[in-house]
Design a protein around this motif. Structure first.
Motif, PDB file in Angstrom:
ATOM      1  N   THR A 266       0.852  -1.193   0.000  1.00 18.98           N
ATOM      2  CA  THR A 266       0.000   0.000   0.000  1.00 18.98           C
ATOM      3  C   THR A 266       0.882   1.236   0.000  1.00 18.98           C
ATOM      4  N   TYR A 267       0.305   2.392  -0.383  1.00 19.87           N
ATOM      5  CA  TYR A 267       1.061   3.633  -0.385  1.00 19.87           C
ATOM      6  C   TYR A 267       1.532   3.988   1.018  1.00 19.87           C
ATOM      7  N   GLY A 268       0.707   3.710   2.016  1.00 19.01           N
ATOM      8  CA  GLY A 268       1.104   3.998   3.387  1.00 19.01           C
ATOM      9  C   GLY A 268       2.315   3.201   3.808  1.00 19.01           C
ATOM     10  N   GLU A 269       2.345   1.911   3.443  1.00 23.51           N
ATOM     11  CA  GLU A 269       3.495   1.065   3.780  1.00 23.51           C
ATOM     12  C   GLU A 269       4.755   1.549   3.081  1.00 23.51           C
ATOM     13  N   ILE A 270       4.609   1.921   1.820  1.00 19.77           N
ATOM     14  CA  ILE A 270       5.774   2.370   1.056  1.00 19.77           C
ATOM     15  C   ILE A 270       6.335   3.666   1.642  1.00 19.77           C
ATOM     16  N   ILE A 271       5.467   4.625   1.915  1.00 20.33           N
ATOM     17  CA  ILE A 271       5.918   5.920   2.440  1.00 20.33           C
ATOM     18  C   ILE A 271       6.564   5.778   3.812  1.00 20.33           C
ATOM     19  N   ILE A 275      10.666   7.093   3.795  1.00 19.06           N
ATOM     20  CA  ILE A 275      11.184   8.306   4.442  1.00 19.06           C
ATOM     21  C   ILE A 275      12.430   8.016   5.284  1.00 19.06           C
ATOM     22  N   PRO A 276      12.414   7.024   6.194  1.00 24.87           N
ATOM     23  CA  PRO A 276      13.653   6.764   6.950  1.00 24.87           C
ATOM     24  C   PRO A 276      14.785   6.246   6.064  1.00 24.87           C
ATOM     25  N   ARG A 277      14.441   5.471   5.011  1.00 20.24           N
ATOM     26  CA  ARG A 277      15.498   4.982   4.131  1.00 20.24           C
ATOM     27  C   ARG A 277      16.141   6.135   3.370  1.00 20.24           C
ATOM     28  N   TYR A 278      15.326   7.105   2.978  1.00 19.31           N
ATOM     29  CA  TYR A 278      15.837   8.250   2.231  1.00 19.31           C
ATOM     30  C   TYR A 278      16.868   9.017   3.058  1.00 19.31           C
ATOM     31  N   ALA A 340      16.568  14.554  -5.678  1.00 17.30           N
ATOM     32  CA  ALA A 340      15.972  13.421  -6.395  1.00 17.30           C
ATOM     33  C   ALA A 340      16.937  12.258  -6.554  1.00 17.30           C
ATOM     34  N   SER A 341      18.235  12.528  -6.552  1.00 19.04           N
ATOM     35  CA  SER A 341      19.210  11.471  -6.829  1.00 19.04           C
ATOM     36  C   SER A 341      19.278  10.412  -5.735  1.00 19.04           C
ATOM     37  N   ALA A 342      18.757  10.716  -4.549  1.00 18.52           N
ATOM     38  CA  ALA A 342      18.758   9.728  -3.468  1.00 18.52           C
ATOM     39  C   ALA A 342      17.502   8.867  -3.475  1.00 18.52           C
ATOM     40  N   VAL A 343      16.527   9.210  -4.310  1.00 15.32           N
ATOM     41  CA  VAL A 343      15.255   8.490  -4.294  1.00 15.32           C
ATOM     42  C   VAL A 343      15.393   7.037  -4.760  1.00 15.32           C
ATOM     43  N   PRO A 344      16.040   6.743  -5.902  1.00 13.76           N
ATOM     44  CA  PRO A 344      16.094   5.342  -6.349  1.00 13.76           C
ATOM     45  C   PRO A 344      16.721   4.403  -5.331  1.00 13.76           C
ATOM     46  N   GLY A 345      17.845   4.819  -4.728  1.00 13.16           N
ATOM     47  CA  GLY A 345      18.482   3.968  -3.731  1.00 13.16           C
ATOM     48  C   GLY A 345      17.620   3.770  -2.505  1.00 13.16           C
ATOM     49  N   ALA A 346      16.859   4.796  -2.135  1.00  7.86           N
ATOM     50  CA  ALA A 346      16.003   4.707  -0.948  1.00  7.86           C
ATOM     51  C   ALA A 346      14.819   3.778  -1.153  1.00  7.86           C
ATOM     52  N   LEU A 347      14.546   3.404  -2.393  1.00  9.54           N
ATOM     53  CA  LEU A 347      13.451   2.461  -2.672  1.00  9.54           C
ATOM     54  C   LEU A 347      13.889   1.010  -2.517  1.00  9.54           C
ATOM     55  N   THR A 348      15.172   0.769  -2.242  1.00 11.99           N
ATOM     56  CA  THR A 348      15.679  -0.587  -2.049  1.00 11.99           C
ATOM     57  C   THR A 348      16.046  -0.797  -0.585  1.00 11.99           C
ATOM     58  N   VAL A 349      16.319  -2.040  -0.234  1.00  8.26           N
ATOM     59  CA  VAL A 349      16.555  -2.368   1.171  1.00  8.26           C
ATOM     60  C   VAL A 349      17.992  -2.128   1.600  1.00  8.26           C
ATOM     61  N   ASP A 350      18.925  -1.973   0.653  1.00 11.37           N
ATOM     62  CA  ASP A 350      20.339  -1.811   0.992  1.00 11.37           C
ATOM     63  C   ASP A 350      20.634  -0.360   1.339  1.00 11.37           C
TER      64      ASP A 350
END
Length: 521
Positions: A266-271, A275-278, A340-350
Motif C-alpha cells: 500500500t502507499y502507506g506502507e511504502i511511504i 522516508i527513513p530509508r531516504y 531526487a538522486s537519493a530516491v532510487p536507492g532509498a526504494l531498495t533495502v540496501d
C-alpha cells in the motif's frame, strides 16, 4: 603579407596549445588508470556478463539469448535471470569491435567514460563561473572522489551513468543560456533524459523525476510550452521500455527482489519505509566516514565514498543556491536533482548502496561551483538575461555572507589541503589494499577454469557462474562450444568434467575458493 604571417603564427600557437592540453590529459588519464590491470583483481560475474554480451553484439549483433540488437539484454538463467540496460553493452561492443575483447580493454573503457565525465564536470564548472581555475578545481575534485574513482574501474552498468547525468546538465545549461528553447535544445535535453533512463535500472525512476524537475524552467508561457514539448518527446522515448516490460515481466522482477516495494504494497506502507530509508542514504556520517560497506564498491577503512572537504563546499553551495540563486532556473534544477538522486536507492533495502546513488555525487560536485565563486571573489562578466529576459546576476557576484576576502581565501586553502590529505589517504589505501579483494571479484573462478581447460575431456559442463567460462574463452580465443551450460538443477552426465560451486556425488579435481572443478559420478 603580414596578415598571413600573423594568421599562421596564431594557428601554430593554437596547435601548440591544443597539443599541450591533449598531452596533459593523456598523462592525467595514465595516472588515473595506474594499476588498473590488477586492481581491482579478477573480474566480477556481472562484468563478465556485460562483456560477453558486448562481444557477441560486436561479432553477431545478437546477445547471449539470440535477440538481435535488443533493447535490454537478458543475463543468466533460472532464478538468477536479470536484464541489463543497453547503453554500457553497446559501448563495450563498439570498444571490442575496435580493440578486441579483454578484461583490461573493458575496464579501461569504463575508466575512460568516468574520466571524461569528470572533465566535463570541470568544464561545466568553468562555464558556469566564467573562471578556468574553478573548472580545474572541480575537475580534480571529481577525478579524486572515491565514489567516481572506484565505480569507474568496474565494467558494470554504472560506469557510464555519471556521463549521462552530466550530458543532461550540459544540455540544460546550453538551453538555459537562450531566451527560447529551439528544437535542437529540446532534442538534446530529451536525449539526455533518455540516456539517464536507459543507462541503469535506477533511471526508470530517476529519469522521470528529472523530467518532472524541468518545471523549474517553465517561468513564462513560452518556456512552459517548451517544457511541455520536451515532456511529450521524452514520453515517446519511454514507449519501447513500456512495450518491452509488458512482453518481458522479468524486467521488473529484480527490483521487487531488492526493494521493500511489492506489487501488493500500500502507499502507506511504502511511504513509512521510504522516508527513513531516504534520510539514511543521505546520512553524512556514512557518506564521509564509512561509505559503501560492499568492498567491491569501496575500499574498507579508507574513510567514506566522498571527501569531507568537498562535501563542505557542496553544502555551502547548496545554501548559496537557496538563499541567492533561487531565481536561476538552472540552479533550482541542480538543487532538485540533488534531492531526487537519493530516491532510487532509498526504494531498495540496501543502505547507502553507492551504485544506486551514483548520480548524487555529480550534483554534489556541481554545487561546489557557487562556493568556489564566493571564496575566490567576484568575476568580471556582463550580466546575461535568462529565459524571462531579466538580467541574472553572475553567480559569483554579490556577497551571500559578509566575510572578508582574506578569510574566505584562507578557508578555501584549508579545505583544499584537507581534501588533498583525504585523497592521499584514500589512494594509499586503494593501491595497498585494493588487490586483496579477490573474493568479491570472483578471483577463485579463473584457477578452476584453467584446470578445466587443461583436462582432455570435452565438453566442459558449467553450472552456476557459467558466464565466466564463456567470457574467459572469448578472451583466450577459445571456441565457446567447448563448454555446455547446464540448465538450473539439471545433473551433468556421468563422468563429465564440471565447474560449479556445489558438488554432490562427485570426485573433486580442484577446489578454488567457493568454486570446484569436479568429475560427476
Amino acid at each position: 603579407m603580414s596578415f598571413s604571417i600573423s594568421k599562421i603564427s596564431l594557428n601554430r600557437a593554437n596547435l601548440i596549445r591544443a597539443s599541450i592540453w591533449v598531452g596533459a590529459i593523456a598523462v592525467l588519464f595514465a595516472i588515473y588508470t595506474f594499476g588498473i590491470g590488477n586492481n581491482p583483481p579478477g573480474f566480477y560475474i556481472d562484468e563478465s556478463g556485460l562483456s560477453y554480451n558486448a562481444y557477441l553484439v560486436a561479432k553477431t549483433g545478437a546477445g547471449e539469448f539470440g535477440s538481435r540488437f535488443p533493447l535490454f539484454f537478458q543475463l543468466y538463467t533460472g532464478p538468477y535471470t536479470q536484464y541489463s540496460n543497453p547503453t554500457q553493452i553497446y559501448l563495450l561492443a563498439a570498444t571490442f569491435w575496435l580493440f578486441g575483447p579483454g578484461i583490461l580493454v573493458a575496464r579501461l573503457a569504463a575508466a575512460f567514460s568516468m574520466f571524461t565525465a569528470c572533465l566535463l564536470m570541470g568544464l561545466l564548472g568553468a562555464r558556469l563561473s566564467g573562471r578556468r581555475a574553478i573548472g580545474i578545481i572541480v575537475a580534480l575534485a571529481a577525478l579524486m572522489t572515491p565514489w567516481f574513482f572506484e565505480v569507474g574501474r568496474l565494467a558494470m552498468e554504472t560506469f557510464f551513468y555519471p556521463m549521462a547525468v552530466v550530458l543532461l546538465l550540459w544540455a540544460l545549461y546550453l538551453a538555459h543560456r537562450k531566451r527560447e528553447w529551439r528544437w535542437f535544445h529540446i532534442l538534446a535535453i530529451v536525449a539526455g533524459l533518455t540516456l539517464v533512463t536507459y543507462s541503469y535500472t535506477i533511471g526508470r525512476v530517476f529519469g522521470p523525476l528529472l523530467a518532472f524537475g524541468l518545471i523549474s524552467f517553465a517561468v513564462n508561457r513560452r518556456q512552459l510550452l517548451a517544457v511541455l514539448i520536451t515532456w511529450v518527446c521524452y514520453v515517446l522515448t519511454l514507449v519501447p521500455l513500456i512495450i518491452f516490460s509488458q512482453n518481458n515481466p522479468g524486467l521488473t522482477s529484480r527490483f521487487y527482489m531488492l526493494s521493500y516495494v511489492k506489487p501488493d504494497s500500500t502507499y502507506g506502507e511504502i511511504i513509512s519505509k521510504f522516508i527513513p530509508r531516504y534520510f539514511e542514504d543521505l546520512n553524512p556520517v556514512k557518506m564521509l566516514f564509512t561509505g559503501d560497506l560492499n568492498q567491491r564498491h569501496h575500499i574498507p577503512d579508507a574513510l567514506g565514498s566522498f571527501f569531507i572537504g568537498v562535501f563542505v563546499l557542496s553544502m555551502i553551495g547548496l545554501v548559496i543556491v537557496i538563499v541567492r540563486k533561487y531565481r536561476d532556473a538552472w540552479w533550482r534544477f541542480a538543487a532538485f536533482g540533488l534531492a531526487a538522486s537519493a530516491v532510487p536507492g532509498a526504494l531498495t533495502v540496501d543502505a547507502f548502496h553507492s551504485l544506486r546513488m551514483i548520480a548524487l555525487p555529480v550534483f554534489l560536485i556541481i554545487l561546489t561551483v557557487p562556493t568556489l565563486e564566493w571564496l575566490l571573489g567576484e568575476r568580471k562578466v556582463e550580466h546575461t538575461p535568462d529565459a524571462t529576459g531579466i538580467p541574472v546576476e553572475p553567480p559569483g557576484n554579490g556577497r551571500p555572507f559578509a566575510i572578508p576576502r582574506q578569510i574566505r581565501r584562507a578557508f578555501l586553502v584549508v579545505v583544499l589541503a584537507l581534501t588533498a590529505v583525504e585523497a592521499s589517504y584514500f589512494h594509499w589505501k586503494y593501491y595497498t589494499r585494493g588487490p586483496d579483494r579477490g573474493y568479491v571479484f570472483d578471483v577463485d573462478y579463473k584457477p578452476a577454469y584453467d584446470a578445466a581447460v587443461a583436462q582432455p575431456d570435452r565438453p566442459i559442463y558449467l553450472t552456476d557462474a557459467y558466464i565466466h567460462s564463456f567470457w574467459y574463452a572469448v578472451v583466450e580465443g577459445r571456441d565457446t562450444r567447448e563448454f555446455v551450460h547446464l540448465p538450473d538443477w539439471q545433473p551433468p552426465p556421468k563422468g563429465a568434467v564440471v565447474i560449479g560451486s556445489i558438488c554432490t556425488n562427485c570426485e573433486i579435481i580442484k577446489k578454488s575458493g567457493v568454486f570446484n572443478l569436479y568429475r560427476s559420478k
